[in-house]
Design a protein around this motif. Sequence first.
Motif, PDB file in Angstrom:
ATOM      1  N   TYR A 191      -4.089  12.331  -4.063  1.00  0.00           N
ATOM      2  CA  TYR A 191      -4.095  12.368  -5.870  1.00  0.00           C
ATOM      3  C   TYR A 191      -3.776  11.327  -6.414  1.00  0.00           C
ATOM      4  O   TYR A 191      -3.904   9.903  -7.033  1.00  0.00           O
ATOM      5  N   SER A 192      -2.093  10.666  -5.835  1.00  0.00           N
ATOM      6  CA  SER A 192      -1.362   9.655  -6.478  1.00  0.00           C
ATOM      7  C   SER A 192      -2.333   8.522  -5.640  1.00  0.00           C
ATOM      8  O   SER A 192      -2.156   7.459  -6.974  1.00  0.00           O
ATOM      9  N   TYR A 193      -2.547   8.777  -4.109  1.00  0.00           N
ATOM     10  CA  TYR A 193      -2.942   7.561  -3.817  1.00  0.00           C
ATOM     11  C   TYR A 193      -4.109   6.578  -4.408  1.00  0.00           C
ATOM     12  O   TYR A 193      -4.933   5.895  -4.745  1.00  0.00           O
ATOM     13  N   TYR A 194      -5.496   7.986  -5.373  1.00  0.00           N
ATOM     14  CA  TYR A 194      -6.465   7.380  -5.514  1.00  0.00           C
ATOM     15  C   TYR A 194      -6.005   6.693  -6.905  1.00  0.00           C
ATOM     16  O   TYR A 194      -6.540   6.030  -7.239  1.00  0.00           O
ATOM     17  N   GLN A 195      -5.212   7.554  -7.310  1.00  0.00           N
ATOM     18  CA  GLN A 195      -4.523   6.449  -9.525  1.00  0.00           C
ATOM     19  C   GLN A 195      -4.344   5.390  -8.412  1.00  0.00           C
ATOM     20  O   GLN A 195      -4.128   4.879  -9.483  1.00  0.00           O
ATOM     21  N   ALA A 196      -3.235   5.183  -7.543  1.00  0.00           N
ATOM     22  CA  ALA A 196      -2.966   4.062  -7.302  1.00  0.00           C
ATOM     23  C   ALA A 196      -4.101   2.933  -7.492  1.00  0.00           C
ATOM     24  O   ALA A 196      -4.078   2.055  -7.724  1.00  0.00           O
ATOM     25  N   MET A 197      -5.336   3.665  -6.025  1.00  0.00           N
ATOM     26  CA  MET A 197      -6.661   2.517  -6.207  1.00  0.00           C
ATOM     27  C   MET A 197      -7.335   2.389  -7.509  1.00  0.00           C
ATOM     28  O   MET A 197      -8.057   1.307  -7.697  1.00  0.00           O
ATOM     29  N   THR A 198      -7.362   2.713  -8.038  1.00  0.00           N
ATOM     30  CA  THR A 198      -8.111   3.315  -9.584  1.00  0.00           C
ATOM     31  C   THR A 198      -7.455   1.634 -10.352  1.00  0.00           C
ATOM     32  O   THR A 198      -8.298   1.739 -11.145  1.00  0.00           O
ATOM     33  N   VAL A 199      -6.486   1.704 -10.742  1.00  0.00           N
ATOM     34  CA  VAL A 199      -5.829   0.403 -11.114  1.00  0.00           C
ATOM     35  C   VAL A 199      -5.483  -1.043 -10.146  1.00  0.00           C
ATOM     36  O   VAL A 199      -5.295  -1.869 -11.230  1.00  0.00           O
ATOM     37  N   SER A 200      -5.690  -0.887  -9.009  1.00  0.00           N
ATOM     38  CA  SER A 200      -5.866  -2.031  -8.522  1.00  0.00           C
ATOM     39  C   SER A 200      -7.265  -2.623  -9.014  1.00  0.00           C
ATOM     40  O   SER A 200      -8.003  -2.589  -9.414  1.00  0.00           O
ATOM     41  N   SER A 201      -7.500  -3.582  -9.048  1.00  0.00           N
ATOM     42  CA  SER A 201      -8.413  -5.114  -9.373  1.00  0.00           C
ATOM     43  C   SER A 201      -9.629  -5.029  -8.675  1.00  0.00           C
ATOM     44  O   SER A 201     -10.559  -5.303  -9.708  1.00  0.00           O
ATOM     45  N   ALA A 202      -8.973  -3.967  -7.450  1.00  0.00           N
ATOM     46  CA  ALA A 202     -10.789  -3.591  -6.331  1.00  0.00           C
ATOM     47  C   ALA A 202     -11.409  -3.144  -6.836  1.00  0.00           C
ATOM     48  O   ALA A 202     -12.455  -2.659  -6.607  1.00  0.00           O
ATOM     49  N   ALA A 203     -10.927  -2.345  -8.092  1.00  0.00           N
ATOM     50  CA  ALA A 203     -11.534  -0.553  -8.394  1.00  0.00           C
ATOM     51  C   ALA A 203     -12.097  -1.205  -8.832  1.00  0.00           C
ATOM     52  O   ALA A 203     -13.073  -0.267  -9.743  1.00  0.00           O
TER      53      ALA A 203
END
Length: 256
Positions: free
Chosen positions: A82-94
């Motif tokens: 979940y933490s890795y997913y949350q970090a990914m969602t705030v990426s501009s690539a997401a």
Amino acid sequence: MKRTLNFKVVWKRFLSASLAALMLASSAIITPASVSASSGSGYEVEIIESESNGFTHPGVGVTKSVLENMRTQVLAKKEPWYSYYQAMTVSSAASKSVTSSHASSSDPAKPASYAFNSQGINSKFIQDGLKAYTQTLMYVVTGEEVYRKNAMDIIRIWSQMDPDQYAYFNDAHIHTGIPLNRMVTAAEILRSASYQDVSLAWTEEDTANFTNHLINPVIETFQHDNNHFMNQHLYRFSVQWQAIFLQTIEKDTMKL
């Protein structure tokens, strides 16, 4: 000298044929999955396995079980997923509004250049490799088809590159491997994932264009050579996986 040359030619042909075969192995058309309750859009993406010549798709990069387990753990807010997913969602690539870094300003469905011959083009390839992979994972988790569209648009732009306009540039063998890996992994997932909009279906034409205009030219032009010092073009792969491994250990240790 003759023995080295023969080995090089055979090795290049083997690797090129092998990677192309992974993409071309199954030509089955993926059919839409039924809509079921899920976080996000209400549509749950189905990962459809297919087999050909002993190889199970999806299998380039990730498998069906890995993808489904990841989604299950993310939706259940389990760590460390979940933490890795949350970090990914705030990426501009997401971002849902992400576009290809290599899209033409006059026609966004076309590449800005059909040549792959400079670090400038490769910087766009690096950006788009990450975008395509991130958008694909967002699609698997959320079921929101905008992510699938974004990933397909990016891959289809790079699938129009001209094989005759590829040319080696400084350190190309080091810097093209990871973005190709990410883009191929994204394509493999999209190819095996259900969809709702038929225009976003992965087709045999997509496989042929992606293989002939991107995969094979990148490998043949930049990767296949037995003269790179200590196989240094593999260095960034090892560093990347070491970093991921160490981060995971650190997270798990802090929870003890």
